[in-house]
Enzyme design. Structure first.
Site, PDB file in Angstrom:
ATOM      1  N   GLU A  93      -9.676 -12.476   1.946  1.00 55.66           N
ATOM      2  CA  GLU A  93     -10.489 -11.505   1.210  1.00 55.66           C
ATOM      3  C   GLU A  93     -10.467 -11.735  -0.305  1.00 55.66           C
ATOM      4  OE1 GLU A  93     -10.268  -7.778   4.290  1.00 55.66           O
ATOM      5  OE2 GLU A  93      -8.649  -7.917   2.832  1.00 55.66           O
TER       6      GLU A  93
ATOM      7  N   ARG B 147       0.844  -1.199   0.000  1.00 60.70           N
ATOM      8  CA  ARG B 147       0.000   0.000   0.000  1.00 60.70           C
ATOM      9  C   ARG B 147       0.876   1.245   0.000  1.00 60.70           C
ATOM     10  NH1 ARG B 147      -3.145  -3.877   2.534  1.00 60.70           N
ATOM     11  NH2 ARG B 147      -4.892  -4.384   1.146  1.00 60.70           N
TER      12      ARG B 147
ATOM     13  N   ASP C 291      -2.560  -0.667  12.635  1.00 56.61           N
ATOM     14  CA  ASP C 291      -3.023   0.424  11.765  1.00 56.61           C
ATOM     15  C   ASP C 291      -4.246   1.106  12.380  1.00 56.61           C
ATOM     16  OD1 ASP C 291      -4.437  -1.978  11.287  1.00 56.61           O
ATOM     17  OD2 ASP C 291      -4.922  -1.420   9.215  1.00 56.61           O
TER      18      ASP C 291
ATOM     19  N   ASP D 242       0.238  -6.978  -3.263  1.00 59.44           N
ATOM     20  CA  ASP D 242      -1.172  -6.688  -2.997  1.00 59.44           C
ATOM     21  C   ASP D 242      -1.708  -5.927  -4.202  1.00 59.44           C
ATOM     22  OD1 ASP D 242      -3.706  -6.019  -1.618  1.00 59.44           O
ATOM     23  OD2 ASP D 242      -2.627  -6.629   0.183  1.00 59.44           O
TER      24      ASP D 242
ATOM     25  N   HIS E 201      -6.434 -10.039  -3.776  1.00 60.61           N
ATOM     26  CA  HIS E 201      -5.472  -8.926  -3.645  1.00 60.61           C
ATOM     27  C   HIS E 201      -4.423  -9.004  -4.752  1.00 60.61           C
ATOM     28  CE1 HIS E 201      -7.009  -7.175   0.061  1.00 60.61           C
ATOM     29  NE2 HIS E 201      -7.143  -8.390   0.565  1.00 60.61           N
TER      30      HIS E 201
ATOM     31  N   TRP F  31      -6.763 -13.814  11.941  1.00 60.50           N
ATOM     32  CA  TRP F  31      -6.835 -12.344  11.987  1.00 60.50           C
ATOM     33  C   TRP F  31      -8.236 -11.828  12.272  1.00 60.50           C
ATOM     34  CZ3 TRP F  31      -9.267  -8.791   8.584  1.00 60.50           C
ATOM     35  CH2 TRP F  31      -9.851  -9.354   7.436  1.00 60.50           C
TER      36      TRP F  31
HETATM   37  C1  ACM Z   1      -6.257  -8.975   6.567  1.00 59.04           C
HETATM   38  O1  ACM Z   1      -6.253  -8.075   7.425  1.00 59.04           O
HETATM   39  N1  ACM Z   1      -6.977  -8.845   5.461  1.00 59.04           N
HETATM   40  C2  ACM Z   1      -5.487 -10.193   6.730  1.00 59.04           C
END
Ligand code: ACM
Ligand code: ZN
Length: 622
Positions: free
Chosen positions: A345, A164, A438, A193, A264, A411
């Site tokens: 995701e 990012r 974060d 990503d 991703h 996670w």
């Molecule tokens: C994540 O925070 N998508 C692993």
């Protein structure tokens, strides 16, 4: 001889004391500190020799010598044998069998560090460093002490997202140093990503020539208020990667590389559109694509945050061939036994519409797209296992069935980790509610922009990685913990440090120490740790010093009761009621007090006469 030895040990025993260890501020907290009752301190000078008794300890000796040189300008000449005034001896062999365990004993003429292994010796040196002042102008005297210590978990990780936002190779090294100073031993390096592919792959130069660069980035919090329209990116060459791995190895940090799949994937798809289910469909950038992307169309590296539908096609064997080629180069570079393949995701929208993905489902008699994701991960696992490595992935790899040998990184809370441990799979705990660095670490209004959340130092510290629902046998599968630094809203290395510190101290303590939790003692030691952060040239957040104001209003009595607290040790809080900025000369807070009129309360913490943290403000209307 035997009786003399016996006499000596009795003498040591009777002169030892476990009291008065309060002045030590070692972080993470060691297993046992025993003050030795002798007046003779060990003094480090230019005539102190650091002697490694085994070649595997030389890099630790070098680390200590560089530290003394850098922090205290102590020139480290090669001292001729026998010419030294005193000695720091590094040796292998220890009563413990735990990797990373060490004993440190200081006397007037010798500091002895003995580790179970080279890692143990290195951690003994980290502790020795914390027995030294965080100030280059004081003398380097160490009072006689014996410390016995061993890590609780073998995996003590920090994840850094360099996709990012990109951070220089020099900063990655500085960050590795920070891990080492906290006795952390894994850097999970999130290298790919949607927003940039950051590692050179020799067979596919386009991955970085195209995939490492985006045409712009949204401005502000998602969905943003516009686009920077500035080309942004960067990547690490394989030569840089090798150099960083070696640097990390000398600090007993293993780098776990992550190559994200099957989601991703926008950066790789921008470089190689055939990896997508729909190579001719333009990349969808929500709301604020850059001007260049609007004109060019086609596949582009993502410019906005979130989860994106354009993922690798699971029905196309060319995708697997390329992933295996990429992983081959990655495995040749990184010695880590764990190879992270992401797995989180991955929206199934494209797979549901893709003829090739649907054909694969039909051919293999899979139930649905979740099983297709399982197929993807299991096929990659076979490849990784064939190279003698272990696949690790985010907890979504449980959906549709876990690959036979996979390790799960939990996670989305702890549920994935619990499920995996019950299935007898190894687990790294990294639940977002406790260890996502974060997230805001204080009140949003007082913090720089962040992704959201609210994760204070105290909340991190409160985390216990072994869920109580697990049996003792299942609990053995919890191999460690990790905190994650996602960087959508972290564009500078200073901010990576700010978001990491001091919360990294809390995760390090959780990962390392088997001692009972003691928040007050942790914050006491953190006072010194903050001095060290400054001494080591790291930027740490002071958010834990911000004064939390609790106000209880009794309207009938026309009275408000005000009390203050912080997440810091014995804070010195000064406040005003007249709207002026508090200073060290303002009223010192001692205990809760009443006000009987409308006032503006402004409060702040002070340390050595200087404000730490921000001023907090509350209006009381009576
Ligand atoms: C994540 O925070 N998508 C692993
Ligand atoms: Zn497909």
């Amino acid at each position: 001889m035997k009786s003399a030895f016996h006499f000596f040990s009795v003498l040591v025993l009777v002169t030892c004391t476990q009291i008065a260890v309060a002045q030590y501020s070692i972080l993470p907290k060691p297993g046992r500190i025993t003050e030795l009752n002798s007046a003779d301190s060990f003094r480090i000078s230019a005539q102190t020799a650091v002697l490694a008794s085994h070649p595997s300890l030389q890099s630790s000796a070098d680390f200590l010598n560089s530290y003394l040189q850098k922090q205290f300008s102590l020139a480290r000449p090669k001292i001729k044998k026998g010419k030294q005034i005193n000695t720091i001896s590094l040796a292998l062999g220890n009563a413990s069998t735990v990797s990373g365990a060490y004993t440190l004993e200081t006397g007037a003429r010798e500091v002895k560090i003995s580790g179970t292994d080279a890692a143990g010796v290195f951690y003994g040196i980290q502790t020795l460093i914390q027995l030294l002042p965080a100030d280059s102008n004081t003398s380097l005297a160490i009072a006689p002490v014996q410390i016995e210590d061993a890590p609780r978990f073998q995996y003590r990780g920090m994840m850094l997202d360099v996709s990012r936002h990109f951070f220089s190779a020099d900063f990655i090294k500085k960050y590795i140093d920070l891990l080492a100073l906290h006795k952390m031993n894994r850097l999970h390096w999130h290298l790919t990503d949607d927003h940039g592919w950051r590692i050179e792959i020799k067979k596919y130069p386009q991955l970085t020539a195209v995939g490492a660069w985006r045409n712009g980035t949204i401005i502000g919090n998602y969905p943003g208020s516009g686009n920077t329209n500035q080309r942004y990116g960067g990547f690490y060459t394989q030569a840089e990667v090798k150099d960083i791995i070696q640097y990390a190895e000398k600090r007993h940090v293993t780098i776990v590389p992550e190559i994200e799949m099957p989601g991703h994937a926008s950066a790789a798809i921008a470089a190689f559109p055939y990896l997508s289910c729909f190579p001719n469909e333009a990349t969808h950038i929500n709301k604020y694509p850059s001007d260049l992307t609007k004109v060019k169309g086609g596949k582009q590296v993502q410019e906005t945050w979130g989860v994106h539908n354009d993922v690798y096609c699971a029905g196309n064997d060319s995708v697997f061939r390329m992933m295996e080629d990429v992983l081959t180069e990655v495995i040749n570079l990184f010695p880590s036994s764990y190879i992270h393949i992401g797995g989180d995701e991955c929206p199934k929208e494209n797979w549901k519409k893709c003829p090739r993905c649907q054909q694969r489902i039909k051919d293999l008699k899979l139930k649905d797209e979740h099983e297709l994701q399982s197929y993807f991960v299991q096929r990659i696992e076979k490849f990784i296992n064939s190279k003698g490595r272990i696949l690790i992935g985010w907890d979504e790899i449980l959906e549709g069935g876990l690959a036979p040998n996979a390790v799960v990184m939990s996670w989305r809370g702890e549920a994935g980790g619990i499920e995996a441990a019950k299935q007898r799979h190894d687990v790294i705990m990294t639940p977002n509610s406790y260890v996502y660095f974060d997230y805001f670490q204080g009140k949003a209004a007082l913090e720089p922009m962040a992704i959201g959340g609210y994760l204070t130092l105290q909340k991190v510290y409160s985390y216990e990685p072994i869920p109580s629902v697990l049996t003792a046998e299942e609990a053995k599968h919890i191999k460690g913990v990790q905190a994650n630094v996602w960087t959508e809203y972290i564009a500078s290395s200073d901010k990576v440090e700010y978001m990491s510190l001091p919360r990294m101290a809390a995760i390090a303590e959780i990962a390392w120490t088997s001692q009972p939790k003691d928040w007050s003692d942790f914050t006491r030691r953190l006072e010194t740790q903050h001095n060290r952060y400054a001494f080591w040239n790291y930027t740490a957040a002071q958010s834990a010093y911000n004064v939390k104001q609790s106000i209880q209003i009794d309207s009938d009595a026309g009275r408000a009761t005000v009390s203050f607290s912080t997440e810091s040790f014995e804070p010195e809080i000064h406040f005003t009621l007249d709207g002026s900025e508090p200073s060290a000369k303002s009223t010192l807070y001692k205990k809760a007090f009443d006000v009987r009129r409308s006032v503006t309360v402004k409060a702040a913490s002070f340390r050595n006469g200087k404000q730490v943290g921000k001023t907090t403000i509350q209006q009381i209307i009576l």
